[in-house]
Write a protein that holds these residues in place. Structure first.
Motif, PDB file in Angstrom:
ATOM      1  N   ASN A  82       0.830  -1.206   0.000  1.00  0.00           N
ATOM      2  CA  ASN A  82       0.000   0.000   0.000  1.00  0.00           C
ATOM      3  C   ASN A  82       0.866   1.258   0.000  1.00  0.00           C
ATOM      4  O   ASN A  82       1.946   1.272   0.568  1.00  0.00           O
ATOM      5  CB  ASN A  82      -0.919   0.029   1.223  1.00  0.00           C
ATOM      6  CG  ASN A  82      -1.902  -1.121   1.235  1.00  0.00           C
ATOM      7  OD1 ASN A  82      -2.087  -1.814   0.231  1.00  0.00           O
ATOM      8  ND2 ASN A  82      -2.547  -1.341   2.368  1.00  0.00           N
ATOM      9  N   ILE A  83       0.342   2.302  -0.621  1.00  0.00           N
ATOM     10  CA  ILE A  83       1.024   3.578  -0.642  1.00  0.00           C
ATOM     11  C   ILE A  83      -0.012   4.707  -0.606  1.00  0.00           C
ATOM     12  O   ILE A  83      -1.047   4.623  -1.265  1.00  0.00           O
ATOM     13  CB  ILE A  83       1.916   3.722  -1.894  1.00  0.00           C
ATOM     14  CG1 ILE A  83       2.624   5.076  -1.902  1.00  0.00           C
ATOM     15  CG2 ILE A  83       1.118   3.522  -3.165  1.00  0.00           C
ATOM     16  CD1 ILE A  83       3.606   5.255  -0.790  1.00  0.00           C
ATOM     17  N   GLU A  84       0.269   5.713   0.177  1.00  0.00           N
ATOM     18  CA  GLU A  84      -0.610   6.884   0.259  1.00  0.00           C
ATOM     19  C   GLU A  84      -0.037   8.004  -0.606  1.00  0.00           C
ATOM     20  O   GLU A  84       1.151   8.304  -0.547  1.00  0.00           O
ATOM     21  CB  GLU A  84      -0.735   7.361   1.709  1.00  0.00           C
ATOM     22  CG  GLU A  84      -1.381   6.346   2.641  1.00  0.00           C
ATOM     23  CD  GLU A  84      -1.576   6.896   4.051  1.00  0.00           C
ATOM     24  OE1 GLU A  84      -1.515   8.140   4.200  1.00  0.00           O
ATOM     25  OE2 GLU A  84      -1.761   6.093   4.974  1.00  0.00           O
ATOM     26  N   LEU A  85      -0.898   8.617  -1.413  1.00  0.00           N
ATOM     27  CA  LEU A  85      -0.481   9.688  -2.302  1.00  0.00           C
ATOM     28  C   LEU A  85      -1.473  10.844  -2.221  1.00  0.00           C
ATOM     29  O   LEU A  85      -2.689  10.627  -2.136  1.00  0.00           O
ATOM     30  CB  LEU A  85      -0.404   9.197  -3.750  1.00  0.00           C
ATOM     31  CG  LEU A  85       0.660   8.136  -4.068  1.00  0.00           C
ATOM     32  CD1 LEU A  85       0.431   7.565  -5.458  1.00  0.00           C
ATOM     33  CD2 LEU A  85       2.050   8.736  -3.971  1.00  0.00           C
ATOM     34  N   THR A  86      -0.940  12.040  -2.261  1.00  0.00           N
ATOM     35  CA  THR A  86      -1.829  13.198  -2.315  1.00  0.00           C
ATOM     36  C   THR A  86      -2.534  13.206  -3.668  1.00  0.00           C
ATOM     37  O   THR A  86      -2.089  12.556  -4.629  1.00  0.00           O
ATOM     38  CB  THR A  86      -1.036  14.501  -2.154  1.00  0.00           C
ATOM     39  OG1 THR A  86      -0.145  14.643  -3.272  1.00  0.00           O
ATOM     40  CG2 THR A  86      -0.246  14.497  -0.846  1.00  0.00           C
ATOM     41  N   ALA A  87      -3.595  13.956  -3.756  1.00  0.00           N
ATOM     42  CA  ALA A  87      -4.356  14.023  -5.003  1.00  0.00           C
ATOM     43  C   ALA A  87      -3.469  14.483  -6.150  1.00  0.00           C
ATOM     44  O   ALA A  87      -3.520  13.931  -7.265  1.00  0.00           O
ATOM     45  CB  ALA A  87      -5.553  14.956  -4.831  1.00  0.00           C
ATOM     46  N   GLU A  88      -2.650  15.492  -5.898  1.00  0.00           N
ATOM     47  CA  GLU A  88      -1.795  16.034  -6.955  1.00  0.00           C
ATOM     48  C   GLU A  88      -0.797  14.994  -7.452  1.00  0.00           C
ATOM     49  O   GLU A  88      -0.624  14.809  -8.668  1.00  0.00           O
ATOM     50  CB  GLU A  88      -1.052  17.265  -6.429  1.00  0.00           C
ATOM     51  CG  GLU A  88      -0.132  17.904  -7.465  1.00  0.00           C
ATOM     52  CD  GLU A  88       0.630  19.092  -6.909  1.00  0.00           C
ATOM     53  OE1 GLU A  88       1.385  19.718  -7.677  1.00  0.00           O
ATOM     54  OE2 GLU A  88       0.478  19.384  -5.695  1.00  0.00           O
ATOM     55  N   LYS A  89      -0.144  14.295  -6.524  1.00  0.00           N
ATOM     56  CA  LYS A  89       0.842  13.287  -6.913  1.00  0.00           C
ATOM     57  C   LYS A  89       0.179  12.085  -7.582  1.00  0.00           C
ATOM     58  O   LYS A  89       0.724  11.500  -8.516  1.00  0.00           O
ATOM     59  CB  LYS A  89       1.647  12.853  -5.692  1.00  0.00           C
ATOM     60  CG  LYS A  89       2.573  13.940  -5.172  1.00  0.00           C
ATOM     61  CD  LYS A  89       3.337  13.482  -3.948  1.00  0.00           C
ATOM     62  CE  LYS A  89       4.264  14.588  -3.450  1.00  0.00           C
ATOM     63  NZ  LYS A  89       4.992  14.188  -2.227  1.00  0.00           N
ATOM     64  N   PHE A  90      -0.999  11.722  -7.110  1.00  0.00           N
ATOM     65  CA  PHE A  90      -1.702  10.593  -7.696  1.00  0.00           C
ATOM     66  C   PHE A  90      -2.109  10.908  -9.132  1.00  0.00           C
ATOM     67  O   PHE A  90      -1.939  10.082 -10.039  1.00  0.00           O
ATOM     68  CB  PHE A  90      -2.930  10.253  -6.851  1.00  0.00           C
ATOM     69  CG  PHE A  90      -3.619   8.976  -7.258  1.00  0.00           C
ATOM     70  CD1 PHE A  90      -2.974   7.755  -7.172  1.00  0.00           C
ATOM     71  CD2 PHE A  90      -4.921   9.000  -7.732  1.00  0.00           C
ATOM     72  CE1 PHE A  90      -3.609   6.574  -7.536  1.00  0.00           C
ATOM     73  CE2 PHE A  90      -5.561   7.837  -8.108  1.00  0.00           C
ATOM     74  CZ  PHE A  90      -4.906   6.617  -8.003  1.00  0.00           C
ATOM     75  N   ASN A  91      -2.641  12.108  -9.358  1.00  0.00           N
ATOM     76  CA  ASN A  91      -3.042  12.504 -10.707  1.00  0.00           C
ATOM     77  C   ASN A  91      -1.842  12.539 -11.649  1.00  0.00           C
ATOM     78  O   ASN A  91      -1.927  12.114 -12.811  1.00  0.00           O
ATOM     79  CB  ASN A  91      -3.714  13.878 -10.680  1.00  0.00           C
ATOM     80  CG  ASN A  91      -5.027  13.869  -9.922  1.00  0.00           C
ATOM     81  OD1 ASN A  91      -5.687  12.834  -9.793  1.00  0.00           O
ATOM     82  ND2 ASN A  91      -5.403  15.028  -9.383  1.00  0.00           N
ATOM     83  N   SER A  92      -0.713  13.040 -11.141  1.00  0.00           N
ATOM     84  CA  SER A  92       0.496  13.101 -11.946  1.00  0.00           C
ATOM     85  C   SER A  92       0.987  11.707 -12.303  1.00  0.00           C
ATOM     86  O   SER A  92       1.409  11.438 -13.433  1.00  0.00           O
ATOM     87  CB  SER A  92       1.579  13.872 -11.189  1.00  0.00           C
ATOM     88  OG  SER A  92       2.758  13.952 -11.950  1.00  0.00           O
ATOM     89  N   TYR A  93       0.952  10.814 -11.338  1.00  0.00           N
ATOM     90  CA  TYR A  93       1.336   9.417 -11.571  1.00  0.00           C
ATOM     91  C   TYR A  93       0.443   8.771 -12.627  1.00  0.00           C
ATOM     92  O   TYR A  93       0.923   8.100 -13.556  1.00  0.00           O
ATOM     93  CB  TYR A  93       1.299   8.681 -10.235  1.00  0.00           C
ATOM     94  CG  TYR A  93       0.856   7.240 -10.238  1.00  0.00           C
ATOM     95  CD1 TYR A  93       1.388   6.307 -11.111  1.00  0.00           C
ATOM     96  CD2 TYR A  93      -0.068   6.794  -9.292  1.00  0.00           C
ATOM     97  CE1 TYR A  93       0.986   4.987 -11.082  1.00  0.00           C
ATOM     98  CE2 TYR A  93      -0.469   5.480  -9.242  1.00  0.00           C
ATOM     99  CZ  TYR A  93       0.056   4.571 -10.141  1.00  0.00           C
ATOM    100  OH  TYR A  93      -0.336   3.263 -10.100  1.00  0.00           O
ATOM    101  N   LEU A  94      -0.873   8.982 -12.543  1.00  0.00           N
ATOM    102  CA  LEU A  94      -1.782   8.401 -13.528  1.00  0.00           C
ATOM    103  C   LEU A  94      -1.451   8.889 -14.936  1.00  0.00           C
ATOM    104  O   LEU A  94      -1.459   8.125 -15.908  1.00  0.00           O
ATOM    105  CB  LEU A  94      -3.228   8.753 -13.185  1.00  0.00           C
ATOM    106  CG  LEU A  94      -3.783   8.195 -11.867  1.00  0.00           C
ATOM    107  CD1 LEU A  94      -5.229   8.641 -11.673  1.00  0.00           C
ATOM    108  CD2 LEU A  94      -3.681   6.681 -11.813  1.00  0.00           C
ATOM    109  N   LYS A  95      -1.139  10.166 -15.043  1.00  0.00           N
ATOM    110  CA  LYS A  95      -0.821  10.749 -16.346  1.00  0.00           C
ATOM    111  C   LYS A  95       0.496  10.220 -16.890  1.00  0.00           C
ATOM    112  O   LYS A  95       0.582   9.779 -18.039  1.00  0.00           O
ATOM    113  CB  LYS A  95      -0.766  12.272 -16.228  1.00  0.00           C
ATOM    114  CG  LYS A  95      -0.341  12.975 -17.512  1.00  0.00           C
ATOM    115  CD  LYS A  95      -0.224  14.469 -17.297  1.00  0.00           C
ATOM    116  CE  LYS A  95       0.278  15.170 -18.561  1.00  0.00           C
ATOM    117  NZ  LYS A  95       0.443  16.631 -18.351  1.00  0.00           N
ATOM    118  N   ASN A  96       1.530  10.249 -16.052  1.00  0.00           N
ATOM    119  CA  ASN A  96       2.866   9.914 -16.521  1.00  0.00           C
ATOM    120  C   ASN A  96       3.073   8.425 -16.727  1.00  0.00           C
ATOM    121  O   ASN A  96       3.919   8.012 -17.526  1.00  0.00           O
ATOM    122  CB  ASN A  96       3.914  10.445 -15.544  1.00  0.00           C
ATOM    123  CG  ASN A  96       3.915  11.957 -15.478  1.00  0.00           C
ATOM    124  OD1 ASN A  96       3.638  12.617 -16.477  1.00  0.00           O
ATOM    125  ND2 ASN A  96       4.211  12.516 -14.320  1.00  0.00           N
TER     126      ASN A  96
END
Length: 323
Positions: A82-96
């Motif tokens: 499991n990993i916790e990500l802020t909304a901004e980092k999660f969105n960036s990860y999904l994109k990249n």
């Protein structure tokens, strides 16, 4: 591998890269491996965890000796973390990382401001050729939660061909899944020496660090995309057709992500899959060298005999002119 073309009874090294295809950020600890297997000659053999060694604290390596000629498969499956990500980092990860369907769903559902707790797991597979004999081990299903399975032997393919690959999720064909395919062009010709991994892909260094709890999704100073190459979607049978335009080491990757609606702790679950293999040119398909077929060349004795005949004719012509 440095080369996916090996000789029988040759010592070789298999490297686990925990990051991208070209750069590893961390080792894979043994307690994370649910399965590590080699498949050859119709037999699947578990890899002893003690045989893995760590190099420079970033690469996990297995040194082994090949056996008889054939098409071999290596696979590693890891436990979920499991990993916790802020909304901004999660969105960036999904994109990249090309998890574009989930990014679109978050956009449509107005969830771009929602933080995430993701459960992720990785399942990787490599296919390599030992000697000239092709065997059917290439289509072995390892039973991983998500897995690429070629529909043809990759080593019956050459540059300019295409290869059909099926994607399975929990053993069943996965339709409408986004898959990325790319390759690193051979810089070492056809000798398959130790240079094959010494490449840069757009000069970029990426990070998908999963072996600690930091899980570096798109946290570098500059955003980099891991969506280069062919962007494909599986059909109703879970199949994509991969183009093989040039010689090189090819790799497929996909991330299947779903909302964790049955959990109070998690927001998402993801399953990662990769497949790697090498493609050579059709000339001298079984040798992977530039050696020419001697049967197609003029034999030396015939060349010498022909030379003497020509010289003899010229001598007679000049003597006749002198007379």
């Amino acid at each position: 591998m440095d080369s996916y073309f090996l000789k029988p009874n040759q010592e070789a090294t298999l490297s686990l890269y925990n990051g991208t295809f070209e750069n590893s950020e961390n080792i894979i600890t043994r307690d994370r491996m649910l399965d590590a297997s080699l498949v050859a000659q119709g037999k699947r053999t578990a890899i002893d965890p003690s045989n893995w060694k760590d190099q420079d604290s970033i690469i996990t390596q297995l040194t082994f000796k090949t056996g008889e000629a054939g098409t071999y498969v290596a696979g590693v499956s890891t436990k979920a973390r499991n990993i916790e990500l802020t909304a901004e980092k999660f969105n960036s990860y999904l994109k990249n990382d090309g998890v574009l369907d989930m990014l679109q769903k978050r956009t449509t559902d107005s969830l771009l401001n929602e933080d995430a707790v993701e459960s992720y797991q990785k399942h990787v597979k490599a296919i390599y050729q030992v000697g000239d004999v092709k065997t059917n081990d290439w289509n072995t299903v390892l039973g991983y939660p998500i897995e690429f399975v070629p529909q043809e032997n990759p080593y019956d393919k050459y540059n300019g061909d295409t290869l059909e690959v099926q994607l399975l999720l929990d053993g069943k064909p996965l339709p409408n899944q986004l898959v990325f395919a790319d390759f690193i062009k051979n810089s070492h010709g056809h000798t398959h020496d130790d240079e094959s991994n010494e490449h840069e892909h757009d000069g970029q260094k990426h990070s998908h660090e999963h072996s600690t709890n930091t899980h570096k999704h798109a946290q570098e100073e500059k955003e980099h995309s891991h969506t280069s190459g062919q962007q494909l979607r599986t059909d109703a049978k879970g199949i994509v057709t991969v183009k093989l335009p040039e010689e090189g080491v090819y790799y497929l990757r996909t991330i299947n992500m779903t909302r964790a609606t049955d959990s109070d702790e998690l927001t998402h679950r993801s399953k990662w899959a990769t497949l790697t293999f090498e493609v050579s040119h059709a000339h001298g398909a079984n040798s992977h060298t530039h050696e020419h077929d001697t049967e197609s060349e003029i034999p030396t004795w015939l060349f010498v005999l022909g030379s003497f005949i020509i010289i003899g004719i010229l001598v007679l012509i000049f003597r006749k002119k002198d007379n």
